[in-house]
Structure formats: structure tokens, C-alpha cells
Write a protein that holds these residues in place. Structure first.
Motif, PDB file in Angstrom:
ATOM      1  N   SER A 573       0.826  -1.206   0.000  1.00 50.51           N
ATOM      2  CA  SER A 573       0.000   0.000   0.000  1.00 50.51           C
ATOM      3  C   SER A 573       0.862   1.259   0.000  1.00 50.51           C
ATOM      4  O   SER A 573       0.490   2.275  -0.598  1.00 50.51           O
ATOM      5  N   LYS A 577       0.545   4.049  -2.727  1.00 52.49           N
ATOM      6  CA  LYS A 577       0.303   5.442  -2.340  1.00 52.49           C
ATOM      7  C   LYS A 577       1.292   6.380  -3.020  1.00 52.49           C
ATOM      8  O   LYS A 577       0.922   7.458  -3.527  1.00 52.49           O
ATOM      9  N   LYS A 578       2.568   5.971  -3.030  1.00 57.30           N
ATOM     10  CA  LYS A 578       3.562   6.798  -3.712  1.00 57.30           C
ATOM     11  C   LYS A 578       3.260   6.907  -5.209  1.00 57.30           C
ATOM     12  O   LYS A 578       3.450   7.945  -5.823  1.00 57.30           O
ATOM     13  N   ARG A 579       2.783   5.803  -5.781  1.00 57.29           N
ATOM     14  CA  ARG A 579       2.480   5.805  -7.212  1.00 57.29           C
ATOM     15  C   ARG A 579       1.366   6.795  -7.553  1.00 57.29           C
ATOM     16  O   ARG A 579       1.443   7.519  -8.540  1.00 57.29           O
ATOM     17  N   PHE A 580       0.342   6.868  -6.723  1.00 54.48           N
ATOM     18  CA  PHE A 580      -0.824   7.676  -7.092  1.00 54.48           C
ATOM     19  C   PHE A 580      -0.808   9.082  -6.502  1.00 54.48           C
ATOM     20  O   PHE A 580      -1.585   9.925  -6.916  1.00 54.48           O
ATOM     21  N   THR A 581       0.014   9.317  -5.498  1.00 63.60           N
ATOM     22  CA  THR A 581       0.069  10.668  -4.930  1.00 63.60           C
ATOM     23  C   THR A 581       1.208  11.510  -5.508  1.00 63.60           C
ATOM     24  O   THR A 581       1.174  12.733  -5.399  1.00 63.60           O
ATOM     25  N   THR A 582       2.180  10.883  -6.146  1.00 63.80           N
ATOM     26  CA  THR A 582       3.329  11.648  -6.652  1.00 63.80           C
ATOM     27  C   THR A 582       3.012  12.409  -7.944  1.00 63.80           C
ATOM     28  O   THR A 582       3.232  13.621  -8.019  1.00 63.80           O
ATOM     29  N   ASN A 584       1.009  14.337 -11.160  1.00 68.22           N
ATOM     30  CA  ASN A 584      -0.178  15.165 -11.363  1.00 68.22           C
ATOM     31  C   ASN A 584      -1.000  14.511 -12.464  1.00 68.22           C
ATOM     32  O   ASN A 584      -0.696  14.623 -13.657  1.00 68.22           O
ATOM     33  N   TRP A 585      -2.038  13.785 -12.061  1.00 69.10           N
ATOM     34  CA  TRP A 585      -2.792  12.979 -13.009  1.00 69.10           C
ATOM     35  C   TRP A 585      -3.621  13.831 -13.971  1.00 69.10           C
ATOM     36  O   TRP A 585      -3.990  13.381 -15.052  1.00 69.10           O
ATOM     37  N   PHE A 698      -7.160   3.908  -3.878  1.00 70.83           N
ATOM     38  CA  PHE A 698      -6.245   4.996  -4.241  1.00 70.83           C
ATOM     39  C   PHE A 698      -6.679   5.664  -5.546  1.00 70.83           C
ATOM     40  O   PHE A 698      -6.522   6.874  -5.727  1.00 70.83           O
ATOM     41  N   LEU A 701      -9.371   8.231  -5.110  1.00 68.15           N
ATOM     42  CA  LEU A 701      -8.987   9.484  -4.456  1.00 68.15           C
ATOM     43  C   LEU A 701      -8.358  10.478  -5.436  1.00 68.15           C
ATOM     44  O   LEU A 701      -8.020  11.593  -5.031  1.00 68.15           O
ATOM     45  N   GLN A 702      -8.149  10.051  -6.702  1.00 68.74           N
ATOM     46  CA  GLN A 702      -7.491  10.926  -7.662  1.00 68.74           C
ATOM     47  C   GLN A 702      -8.464  11.334  -8.774  1.00 68.74           C
ATOM     48  O   GLN A 702      -9.521  10.727  -8.965  1.00 68.74           O
TER      49      GLN A 702
END
Length: 831
Positions: A573, A577-582, A584-585, A698, A701-702
Motif C-alpha cells: 500500500s 500510495k507513492k504511485r498515485f500521490t506523486t 499530477n494525473w 487509491f 482518491l485521484q
């Protein structure tokens, strides 16, 4: 009537009873009771004083038939004859006695007539002898008096000569160290010195006192000399007491000497090891043990002498002996704290018990055998608890030190080594501990015989408490105990997360091993060798309850398995988390290749599979697929999606989203989270499900643009094949992967998916790149599948290869050929 007071023999009593019953002497006294007892009369009442013949005859006629009456007649006739015979014999015997008495009286009368004349002659002779004796005494009286006077004079001269020779005698005794003779001579002359010492024998008295002073001084030196034996010192004390020397000061000094000797007799840890081992061997005598035994014997003789000299010193001597026993057991407790075995403990207890018996012989009032029972109980209980503590430490070392040893050697940490070491430490260690305790029970030492029931209870209670402590220690190792961070020694060697997670999986499998294998084996051994006990009281119930321990470790195994899954899921996880929060999608660029996080994700899952294969057994692999009319498992296999490719991008995306939601309504219900079993497939499947569920959350949340959504689609499509190979439940994996794509589409500003051709091209490029980095990976996987007879996965792997790769296909054909040969050989062997 003096004859009635003489005790009668059996025959006379029987005759008297017969006469009494025949003549009915007590008939008048018993007549009032006849009427009251008549209705309770029986056939046995014929010999009683209340016998009623009419009633007896009436009762006999009613109760007996004709044959019975005839038989009773015969019996009564025989009994009457016997009674008549007994009466005749009684009369004859008494008649003979009267005749014999008459003859005796007549004979006495004839003898007395001549006796008076003989007595008169005897009296005349006695008077003649007396007259002659008086004459002799009168003639010799003066000479006898003179002889007695000379004898008294001679004795007095001897005493006077002894008094004059006494100083010389005492001097000779001093030179020859015959102090006992000197004291005997002096005490014999003391009455004369008291009577005439100030007049006639003044010089002799003074010289004798000077000699006695020297004797007293020498005796005192001998008494307090360490080189003298205990018996010589005791003899000196007795002689000083005979000389009326004040012995109160000597009592205190001798007691101090005994206290010092107690300190010297105390066992020492550095010497107790060899002495205890040698004391178990009865064929040879150990030098340290013999020296100690000699010292204790001398101490016992000193106690005996001290008790003779000071009869009122039992309390002080008892305290000294008990102090020595207490010191012995204090040393034993310190020795037990080191890691020893029952042979060493038995050797020490034999030494102590021998000392106790030696002192019991000279000091019965101390009751040292009973006094030593309590400290022996404490020592043996401490030994039992220490053995369980060492067993717990050995199990902890087997689970944790393997990592430390391999880390020092630069090797990879093997969970299987830790698992096998933990199993061996639990089972073999427990068997060794039980065998060690069994030696204590089999020994016939007096102390241990009295403690046998207590030892059995301690062993059973010890195993119950040990397994509870082991469960708590496992929690400590797993990091789920609040005190885990405070105890640095228990978690030494388990610092990195990888080892800690693997160790938790090992703890889960060890817990199941304890439940299924260790507890039944230990229960059998306890039932065979440690049955009985009961000293703790039956109201407290059994000391060892295997069912409770099995429940504890069954629950612990499930708990550790869930802890392992949670730890691994949390680690993945963090990666997600690092993959999806780092990034700018919203401003994400078009996808060029599968993202590197997919490789990291698969690597983490491979690590998990490696750990699980080392620890957990394989289960029955089941490929559960859900037949659904609206499945979105592949963009290439959905005909509805292919028909709408000609639509506009926005319209097509909305249509696909609607189709996905409609497909959910008609899909078969997929059970995502099921009970975790102790198999490789179940654990890996659960981990994959949890990771995909976290991935979905995750994603929710994006907010994605079109390129970001397409990147998610590409990554998820690449993950389908390896995840379905890892997981047991393919339907659930497909469902969760579809849910991720749906969640990304819902959170996308412009949900336009990639074209199937572009999607396949990017995936093939990733596969080709993977083969270039590790060309033998796919071949090794296929070979492993053949070895495991898992042909369902071979086709999936072959799809990932380039159709033009002739070499790969030749290798696969070779594997098929080799497998067919092996299968045919095995079949022929079975036939």
C-alpha cells in the motif's frame, strides 16, 4: 465358695452350662419374660433359659415336613446321648479327685509323726556349733583388732606417700602429655588438700597447683589449636571442666570456632560442578567430594563434643546446623541459575543430603531432614522453572538467530531454516526437558522421594505456563505487543521489515505445528511418565490442559497469518500510495509503456510467493471463473465495445461506462474476501485481493485526464495475466481489476480508453523488454510448471512469447517429449 473365683477352663465352663441348662436353675428368673418373647421364639431358642417345649414343638411342626421332623428327631436323640455321656464323665472326674485328695491327707498324717523328733535333734546340733564359734571369736578378738589397725596405718601411709609424690607424678604427666592421668591424680588428692593443705601438706599443695596451672595452660592451647583434632580438643575441654576451670568463656570461643568452620564448609560454585558429576558415579571417589565429606564429619564430631561439654547448647547447635544447610541451598540456587542438567542437580542434592544425614546422627533434635525439605522444594521448583525459561530462550534463538548467522555469512535469509529450527526446538526441546525431569523422578534420593508429587505438579503446571508464555513471546516477536519496543534482547536480529514479516509467517506455521504435533506428543509423554501428582489440590483442576493450549495456538496461528497479510499489504500500500500521490494525473502525458511501479508491484508479490512457498504447504489449485454475459475482463473479448468503436470519443466512453454498470447487474456474484487457509494459494490470493482493493481506493482518491486513465488501463491490463497466475480465484481478480478500471473511468474527466491494437502493442513491447532483461525467466517458469504437472498455466505462458521465437517452442516441445517419457516409465512401474 472360693472355687467360683478360680478361672475355669473351656471344658469346665461347658460342663457348668450343661448342668445349668439341664437342671433349669434360672427358670424362675426367666419365667416373666416367657410370655413377652413367645411370639418371637425361633428354633434356635432350645438352648436358652426361656425355652418353651410346647411352643417349640408347635413351631417345629408348622415349619417342618415329615422328613424334617424325622431328621430333627435323629439329631436330638444324638445330642441327648452326648449330654448323658458328658454328665457321666463329669461325675467320674470329680469322684477321682475326691479319692486322690483323701489319699494325700492320709499320707501327710503319717509323715508328720517322725518329723518332730528330727527337728529336736537338729536344734541340739545348731546350739553346739554356736557355742564353739563364740569361743573362737573370743580367743582371736585381740589379734584381729591389731591386724585391722595395721592395715589402716598402711593405707594412710600410702596416701601420704601419694601426696608427697604428686608433684613429681604431675611433672611426668606434663612431659608425656598424659593430661587425663594428671587430672585424675590431682582430683583424687583434692579432698586431702582441702583438709590438710594449709598445714601438713602445704609444700605439696603449692607444687601441685603450679603443675596444674601448667596443665590448664597446655589444655587451653590444645583446645584452641587448629592443628589438633576435634576429639583431642573435646577431651581438653572435658579435662578443663573437671579442673573446675570457668568454661563459660570457652563456650563462646568454641561456638565462634564452629561458626567459622560453617563458613568454610559452604559449597562453592567453582567446585560444585566436578563434585556433583563425580558424586553420580558410585564406582570412583571424587577428591573434592571426599575432602568435603571429611570436613563435614569433623564438624559433626565437633558438634557431638560440644554437646557433651555443654548439654544446654542444643539451640545454638541447631541454629548452626540449619545455617549450614541454608548456605548449601543458597549455593545450589546460584548454581541452578546457570544452565545445568538434572545429573548436576542430583549430584549437588546428594552431597547436601549426605551432610544432612551426618549431622542428623549427632543432632537429632535439629530434625535437619525435615528442615531441608523446604529449601529443597524451593531449589527444585527453581530448577523446573529455569528449564522452561531456557527452553523458551532456545526456541527464540532458533527462530531469530538463523537470520543473524546467515547475515554474517552474507547468505540470503531462509525462512525454511527458521521454521525447521523452530519446530525442532519446540518438539525436541520439550522431549529433552521431559526426559531431564524424568531422571529426577526415577532417582531414589530421600529429598526427591518426598517431593515426587510436587515435581509432577510443577512439570504439568510448568508446561501450561510455558506455552502461555510462548504465545506471549510469539506476539512479542511479531511486534504486536506494547512492550515489544522496550525489550531489546527479545527482538535482537530482527530489524528489517522483510525479515520481520517472514518471521511472522514462520510463527504462524510454528503455532499450527504446536497445535497439531507438539501438544499431542507432549500430552502422551506426560500421561506416560508424569501421571499422578495431586499435591496442588483437586479443587484447582488439572495442572496441564492440552485442549486449552491447542485453542490458544490455533487462534495464534490464524492471528499471525492475518498479521503477515496485513504487514505485506501495508508495504504494498505504501508503494501504491507513492504511485498515485506523486504525479499530477490531470496533466499526465500519453502512455508510452507500462509504468515501472508494475514491476515493483510484481516483485513484491514474487517475494511474498517465495516466502509462502518456504513455509506453507500447497493446496488444491482451483481456477474459478465466473461466466458472465457482461464481463469486462478484456477489451478485446467484448463484442459490444468493438461495435461502438466508430462512435465519437465522448459518446463511446459514456456508452462503455453504462455497459459496465449494466454488466454488473447480470454478472454472477463474486465472493471477494473468503476465509484465509494455511495454504500457499489462499494466502497469495488474499494478498492479491487486498492489494487490488487498495489500488481501487487509491484510484478513487485521484482525478485523471484521458492520458492518466489510459495509463491506468495499460497497467491494469498488463497485470491481468501474472496476477491470475499467482491468485487462485481468477474470477475475483478479474472483477477487482475491472473495478479499478471502472473507478478510474468514474474519476476521469475524459474517459476515452486505448485502442485494443495500441494496448496489445504496448504490452508486447513490455514483454519483449522483460525477455531481453531476463531471457530464461519464461522458460524456467514453464519448466517448473511441467515439473509440477500444472499444464493449465503452460498455455498462458506460451501466449506471452513471440510466435517467431522458434528456439523457445523447440524447448517446450522437448519438455513435452521428456515429460511423456517420464510418465510412461512411471506407468510401467506401477503396472
Amino acid at each position: 465358695m472360693e472355687v467360683d473365683d478360680v478361672p475355669l477352663d473351656d471344658k469346665a465352663k461347658r460342663m457348668r452350662d450343661l448342668l445349668s441348662s439341664f437342671y433349669s436353675l434360672d427358670h424362675s428368673m426367666s419365667s416373666p419374660d416367657t410370655s413377652s418373647s413367645s411370639k418371637y421364639a425361633t428354633l434356635d431358642a432350645i438352648n436358652t433359659t426361656s425355652f418353651d417345649p410346647d411352643q417349640y414343638m408347635h413351631l417345629l411342626v408348622h415349619k417342618s415336613n415329615l422328613e424334617g421332623l424325622l431328621q430333627k428327631h435323629v439329631e436330638m436323640a444324638a445330642e441327648i446321648k452326648n449330654l448323658d455321656t458328658d454328665l457321666q464323665m463329669l461325675v467320674y472326674e470329680n469322684y477321682n479327685k475326691f479319692i486322690s485328695a483323701t489319699d494325700t491327707i492320709k499320707q501327710m498324717k503319717s509323715n508328720i509323726v517322725n518329723m518332730e523328733a528330727n527337728m529336736e535333734q537338729l536344734l541340739e546340733k545348731i546350739m553346739s556349733v554356736q557355742c564353739r564359734s563364740d569361743g573362737v571369736n573370743t580367743s582371736l578378738f585381740e589379734k584381729r583388732e591389731h591386724i585391722e589397725k595395721l592395715h589402716r596405718t598402711r593405707n594412710l601411709l600410702r596416701k601420704v606417700q601419694f601426696i608427697y609424690d604428686l608433684p613429681a607424678r604431675l611433672g611426668k604427666c606434663i612431659k608425656s602429655e598424659a593430661y587425663a592421668d594428671a587430672v585424675k591424680f590431682y582430683t583424687g588428692a583434692m579432698p586431702i588438700f582441702k583438709a590438710y593443705g594449709d598445714s601438713s601438706f602445704q609444700d605439696c599443695k603449692r607444687a601441685s597447683e603450679e603443675a596444674v596451672t601448667i596443665i590448664i595452660k597446655n589444655l587451653q592451647g590444645k583446645l584452641f589449636s587448629d592443628s589438633e583434632s576435634i576429639q583431642a580438643r573435646a577431651e581438653a575441654a572435658v579435662l578443663l571442666k573437671q579442673l573446675d576451670f570457668p568454661v563459660d568463656s570457652l563456650k563462646v570461643k568454641l561456638l565462634e570456632k564452629l561458626e567459622q568452620s560453617v563458613a568454610g564448609l559452604q559449597l562453592k560454585i567453582e567446585d560444585i560442578g566436578n563434585a556433583s558429576v563425580d558424586s553420580n558415579d558410585t564406582s570412583t571417589d571424587s577428591v573434592p567430594a571426599t575432602a568435603h565429606e571429611t570436613s563435614v564429619r569433623e564438624f559433626a564430631e565437633a558438634i557431638r563434643a560440644y554437646r557433651v561439654i555443654f548439654p544446654d547448647s542444643e539451640m545454638q547447635l541447631t541454629k548452626l546446623a540449619q545455617d549450614l544447610v541454608s548456605r548449601h541451598f543458597e549455593t545450589t540456587e546460584q548454581y541452578i541459575k546457570t544452565q545445568i542438567w538434572s545429573a548436576h542437580l542430583l549430584g549437588v542434592l546428594r552431597i547436601i543430603w549426605r551432610d544432612v544425614l551426618l549431622m542428623d546422627d549427632v543432632l537429632h533434635e535439629a530434625a535437619l531432614s525435615d528442615y531441608s525439605l523446604e529449601p529443597a522444594r524451593v531449589a527444585v521448583k527453581l530448577y523446573v522453572s529455569n528449564k522452561f525459561s531456557h527452553l523458551l530462550s532456545s526456541i527464540s534463538d532458533a527462530l531469530t538467530k538463523a537470520h543473524t548467522r546467515q547475515k554474517d555469512k552474507g547468505e540470503e535469509y531462509s525462512l525454511q531454516v527458521a521454521l525447521e529450527g523452530g519446530k525442532k526446538a519446540v518438539l525436541q526441546g520439550s522431549m529433552d526437558v521431559l526426559l531431564d525431569f524424568r531422571q529426577l523422578l526415577d532417582d531414589n534420593l530421600g529429598l526427591l522421594v518426598k517431593l515426587k508429587d510436587l515435581i509432577i505438579d510443577w512439570v504439568q503446571e510448568g508446561f501450561q505456563d510455558f506455552f502461555r508464555a510462548l504465545d506471549g513471546h510469539f506476539l512479542l516477536l511479531s511486534g504486536k505487543n506494547s512492550s515489544a519496543t522496550q525489550d531489546l534482547g527479545l527482538t535482537e536480529g530482527i530489524q528489517d521489515d522483510k525479515v520481520l514479516a517472514g518471521l511472522v509467517l514462520v510463527l504462524a506455521q510454528v503455532s499450527i505445528f504446536i497445535e497439531q504435533n507438539a501438544i499431542p506428543r507432549i500430552t502422551e509423554e506426560i500421561a506416560a511418565s508424569f501421571s499422578g501428582g495431586g499435591a496442588r489440590g483437586y479443587e484447582y483442576g488439572p495442572a496441564f490442559v492440552p485442549g486449552e493450549i491447542c485453542r490458544i495456538f490455533h487462534s495464534a496461528g490464524e492471528k499471525f497469518l492475518h498479521i503477515y497479510i496485513n504487514m505485506r499489504t501495508q508495504r504494498i500500500s505504501v508503494l501504491l500510495k507513492k504511485r498515485f500521490t506523486t504525479p499530477n494525473w490531470v496533466k499526465h502525458k500519453e502512455p508510452r509503456e507500462v509504468h515501472m511501479f508494475v514491476d515493483l508491484f510484481l516483485q513484491e508479490l514474487e517475494v511474498i510467493r517465495s516466502e509462502v512457498k518456504q513455509i506453507l504447504p500447497e493446496g488444491i489449485r482451483r481456477h474459478r471463473r465466473a461466466d458472465s454475459t457482461g464481463s469486462t475482463a478484456s477489451s478485446r473479448s467484448n463484442p459490444l465495445r468493438e461495435e461502438k468503436l466508430s462512435r465519437s470519443n465522448t459518446q463511446r466512453a459514456r456508452s462503455q461506462l453504462l455497459e459496465t454498470h449494466l454488466a454488473k447487474l447480470f454478472k454472477q456474484k463474486v465472493e471477494i474476501f473468503t476465509k484465509v487457509e494455511f495454504t500457499q494459494e489462499s494466502v497469495v490470493t488474499t494478498l492479491v485481493k487486498l492489494c487490488l482493493k487498495s489500488l481501487q481506493e487509491f484510484v478513487r482518491l485521484q482525478t485523471f485526464n484521458r492520458s492518466g486513465f489510459q495509463q491506468i488501463q495499460l497497467d491494469i491490463q498488463f497485470l491481468r495475466t501474472p496476477l491470475k497466475e499467482m491468485a487462485e480465484d481468477e474470477a475475483a481478480v478479474d472483477f477487482l481489476l475491472d473495478e479499478v478500471i471502472v473507478a478510474a473511468a468514474e474519476r476521469c474527466l475524459d474517459p476515452i480508453p486505448l485502442e485494443p491494437a495500441i494496448l496489445d502493442k504496448l504490452i508486447q513491447a513490455k514483454l519483449a523488454k522483460t525477455k531481453e532483461q531476463n531471457p530464461n525467466t519464461l522458460f524456467n517458469c514453464v519448466r517448473h510448471m511441467f515439473e509440477e504437472n500444472d499444464f493449465s498455466q503452460v498455455s498462458l505462458r506460451l501466449r506471452l512469447w513471440d510466435p517467431l521465437d522458434i528456439e523457445r517452442h523447440v524447448q517446450v516441445l522437448y519438455l513435452f517429449w521428456l515429460w511423456n517419457i517420464t510418465a510412461s516409465v512411471n506407468a510401467s512401474r506401477l503396472q
